[in-house]
Design a protein around this motif. Structure first.
Motif, mmCIF file in Angstrom:
data_model
loop_
_atom_site.group_PDB
_atom_site.id
_atom_site.type_symbol
_atom_site.label_atom_id
_atom_site.label_comp_id
_atom_site.label_asym_id
_atom_site.label_seq_id
_atom_site.Cartn_x
_atom_site.Cartn_y
_atom_site.Cartn_z
ATOM 1 N N UNK A 152 0.838 -1.202 0.000
ATOM 2 C CA UNK A 152 0.000 0.000 0.000
ATOM 3 C C UNK A 152 0.873 1.252 0.000
ATOM 4 N N UNK A 153 1.898 1.228 0.865
ATOM 5 C CA UNK A 153 2.815 2.373 0.936
ATOM 6 C C UNK A 153 3.557 2.570 -0.376
ATOM 7 N N UNK A 154 3.987 1.453 -0.967
ATOM 8 C CA UNK A 154 4.702 1.540 -2.242
ATOM 9 C C UNK A 154 3.804 2.119 -3.337
ATOM 10 N N UNK A 155 2.537 1.687 -3.332
ATOM 11 C CA UNK A 155 1.587 2.216 -4.310
ATOM 12 C C UNK A 155 1.389 3.723 -4.090
ATOM 13 N N UNK A 156 1.231 4.112 -2.801
ATOM 14 C CA UNK A 156 1.074 5.535 -2.505
ATOM 15 C C UNK A 156 2.306 6.330 -2.901
ATOM 16 N N UNK A 157 3.492 5.739 -2.645
ATOM 17 C CA UNK A 157 4.732 6.442 -3.002
ATOM 18 C C UNK A 157 4.836 6.634 -4.511
ATOM 19 N N UNK A 158 4.391 5.621 -5.282
ATOM 20 C CA UNK A 158 4.398 5.760 -6.747
ATOM 21 C C UNK A 158 3.425 6.848 -7.196
ATOM 22 N N UNK A 159 2.249 6.890 -6.541
ATOM 23 C CA UNK A 159 1.278 7.923 -6.887
ATOM 24 C C UNK A 159 1.822 9.310 -6.550
ATOM 25 N N UNK A 160 2.458 9.410 -5.376
ATOM 26 C CA UNK A 160 3.056 10.695 -4.990
ATOM 27 C C UNK A 160 4.161 11.076 -5.971
ATOM 28 N N UNK A 161 4.936 10.074 -6.380
ATOM 29 C CA UNK A 161 6.003 10.322 -7.356
ATOM 30 C C UNK A 161 5.419 10.859 -8.659
ATOM 31 N N UNK A 162 4.342 10.210 -9.146
ATOM 32 C CA UNK A 162 3.713 10.656 -10.391
ATOM 33 C C UNK A 162 3.174 12.082 -10.250
ATOM 34 N N UNK A 163 2.515 12.342 -9.097
ATOM 35 C CA UNK A 163 1.936 13.673 -8.889
ATOM 36 C C UNK A 163 3.024 14.743 -8.814
ATOM 37 N N UNK A 164 4.091 14.457 -8.042
ATOM 38 C CA UNK A 164 5.172 15.446 -7.915
ATOM 39 C C UNK A 164 5.898 15.648 -9.242
ATOM 40 N N UNK A 165 6.111 14.559 -9.995
ATOM 41 C CA UNK A 165 6.747 14.699 -11.311
ATOM 42 C C UNK A 165 5.892 15.540 -12.245
ATOM 43 N N UNK A 166 4.568 15.318 -12.171
ATOM 44 C CA UNK A 166 3.653 16.102 -13.005
ATOM 45 C C UNK A 166 3.718 17.581 -12.640
ATOM 46 N N UNK A 167 3.740 17.857 -11.324
ATOM 47 C CA UNK A 167 3.818 19.247 -10.872
ATOM 48 C C UNK A 167 5.153 19.873 -11.265
ATOM 49 N N UNK A 168 6.245 19.117 -11.102
ATOM 50 C CA UNK A 168 7.570 19.625 -11.473
ATOM 51 C C UNK A 168 7.651 19.921 -12.968
ATOM 52 N N UNK A 169 7.101 19.018 -13.767
ATOM 53 C CA UNK A 169 7.096 19.226 -15.223
ATOM 54 C C UNK A 169 6.300 20.482 -15.583
ATOM 55 N N UNK A 170 5.160 20.672 -14.880
ATOM 56 C CA UNK A 170 4.341 21.853 -15.148
ATOM 57 C C UNK A 170 5.092 23.127 -14.746
#
Length: 458
Positions: free
Chosen positions: A176-194
């Motif tokens: 569950x934590x790993x899944x959340x960490x991947x989601x956080x990674x995707x969200x932060x990468x998306x924000x950084x790219x923006x």
């Protein structure tokens, strides 16, 4: 430096390892305490049951062995002086005096005594419980003991079960934590790219996140910031474009003013120089030259007045004072002045007189400008047509290209093709601005080589 999802995963892994360790130690001491209490209660109950069997000491060895077989507890019978009378696990001859044993001392004074102690006789740790009894008016001590290694065995089994349960829980939580960490990674990468796109001033599209409320707020704020930055960039681009136009217009007006002033200055300088250098110049010629100097001086003054009026109109500082005026009377005065200048041209006024509310001075400038333009850029007659709703100035001159009609109201704009050149480019700008003050409209119909019609609708 760790990324957010790595920090998140490592932190939770460390927390759960610490939780496992603390929980294991807590359960160990808790279960040991409970187990010891239970053993103590069992031993106490067994001692109470056994004490009823001791009516005499004749069958003491039989009782000890039988009780040992039934309960598995070590049984020791001790007299008042501490001598061991019977023991279920060791030869009494090899055993020391027990008068100084902790549990015996407490039983002597309190009736009961207990102690956890390592037995050198058995090389094991045991829990001892002793009870004082009286048989035939003599004091004896019954002591039962149980091995504490049973606690370790029970605890080991409990720990294995606990570890298995926590391991399953931890593995589940890890995923569950790993899944959340991947989601956080995707969200932060998306924000950084923006943010990178924003720094390059080229965000492709709006960003959106429904992962959690915090990320949703961040993305909505980023969209607002990007929108504001975009508007500022557009405003900046418009300002830059305006500055470029202003610079170009500045160059154009300097060129136009230079052109407009060059001819009258040359005439004034030339005639003045002739008068100064030729002392014998005839009086009539001198007068003629002075009139030319005066005329060109007025022309320069008129150009300056026109520039000042343009600035006032542009800044909205020009006020108008309206009164009811006769159009025919105004036109007669304008035509009379222009025919003195254009002696070979014909100007026709048709239609009945109309009285309208206008600023006579400014409106006269409008009509003078339009009629003189018609005279300049045509060779045939110029017609002025008056109706109840409009006045039109019509010529049969060179005309204006359709692409230029929408531009000629702009300040400093001049049409140079086909010989149509509106001087400084201020004439029609002034016309348009004055008519706007009166809430009048100017309609232009014109074609190349087919003439023009300037219609004022009031």
């Amino acid at each position: 430096m760790l990324k957010l999802h790595q920090l998140f995963l490592r932190t939770f892994s460390l927390i759960f390892l610490l939780m496992l360790l603390v929980l294991s130690v807590t359960i160990y001491f808790w279960s040991k305490h409970i187990y010891l209490d239970q053993i103590e209660k069992n031993l106490s109950q067994n001692i109470d049951s056994l004490s009823f069997s001791f009516t005499n000491l004749d069958n003491i060895k039989y009782i000890v062995k039988t009780f040992k077989a039934k309960t598995g507890n070590r049984i020791t019978i001790i007299d008042e002086k501490g001598n061991v009378l019977a023991d279920s696990d060791k030869n009494i001859k090899q055993m020391e005096n027990h008068s100084n044993r902790y549990e015996i001392i407490h039983a002597k004074y309190n009736g009961y005594g207990k102690k956890i102690r390592f037995s050198h006789t058995l090389n094991e740790e045991l829990l001892y419980v002793a009870k004082k009894i009286v048989v035939d008016d003599k004091i004896y001590y019954i002591r039962l003991a149980d091995y504490t290694y049973k606690i370790q065995d029970n605890f080991t089994e409990l720990v294995y079960q606990l570890i298995a349960f926590l391991t399953l829980f931890l593995v589940g939580f890890f995923f569950v934590t790993y899944y959340l960490s991947l989601k956080i990674k995707d969200e932060t990468n998306s924000i950084l790219e923006y943010l990178v796109q924003m720094s390059n001033k080229k965000p492709k599209q709006e960003i959106y996140s429904d992962f959690c409320e915090e990320f949703n707020k961040i993305t909505r704020l980023l969209n607002k910031v990007a929108s504001r930055l975009s508007k500022r960039e557009k405003q900046k681009a418009k300002q830059t474009a305006k500055l470029k136009i202003a610079n170009r217009q500045k160059d154009e007006i300097i060129s136009a003013i230079s052109h407009e002033f060059k001819n009258p200055i040359a005439i004034i300088t030339g005639y003045a120089e002739t008068i100064l250098n030729d002392k014998e110049l005839p009086s009539k010629m001198q007068t003629n030259f002075l009139n030319k100097i005066y005329s060109n001086g007025n022309k320069m003054s008129h150009i300056i007045d026109k520039l000042r009026l343009t600035l006032k109109l542009e800044e909205g500082k020009q006020n108008i004072m309206t009164s009811e005026c006769s159009l025919r009377k105004i036109l007669d005065e304008i035509v009379s002045d222009l025919q003195d200048k254009y002696t070979q041209r014909e100007i026709n006024i048709i239609g009945d007189d109309v009285k309208i509310k206008i600023d006579e001075t400014l409106f006269s400038m409008v009509l003078t400008n339009l009629i003189e333009n018609a005279l300049k850029y045509s060779e045939d007659e110029v017609t002025i047509k008056i109706t109840q709703n409009s006045i039109s100035i019509i010529d049969k001159g060179i005309g204006i290209d359709e692409n230029e009609i929408n531009k000629i109201n702009q300040k400093f704009y001049r049409v140079s093709q086909n010989g149509w050149n509106n001087s400084l480019g201020l004439g029609l700008f002034i016309v348009h601005s004055i008519l706007k003050l009166h809430n009048f409209e100017l309609a232009i119909k014109s074609k190349i080589h087919e003439g023009s019609e300037f219609q004022i609708k009031y």
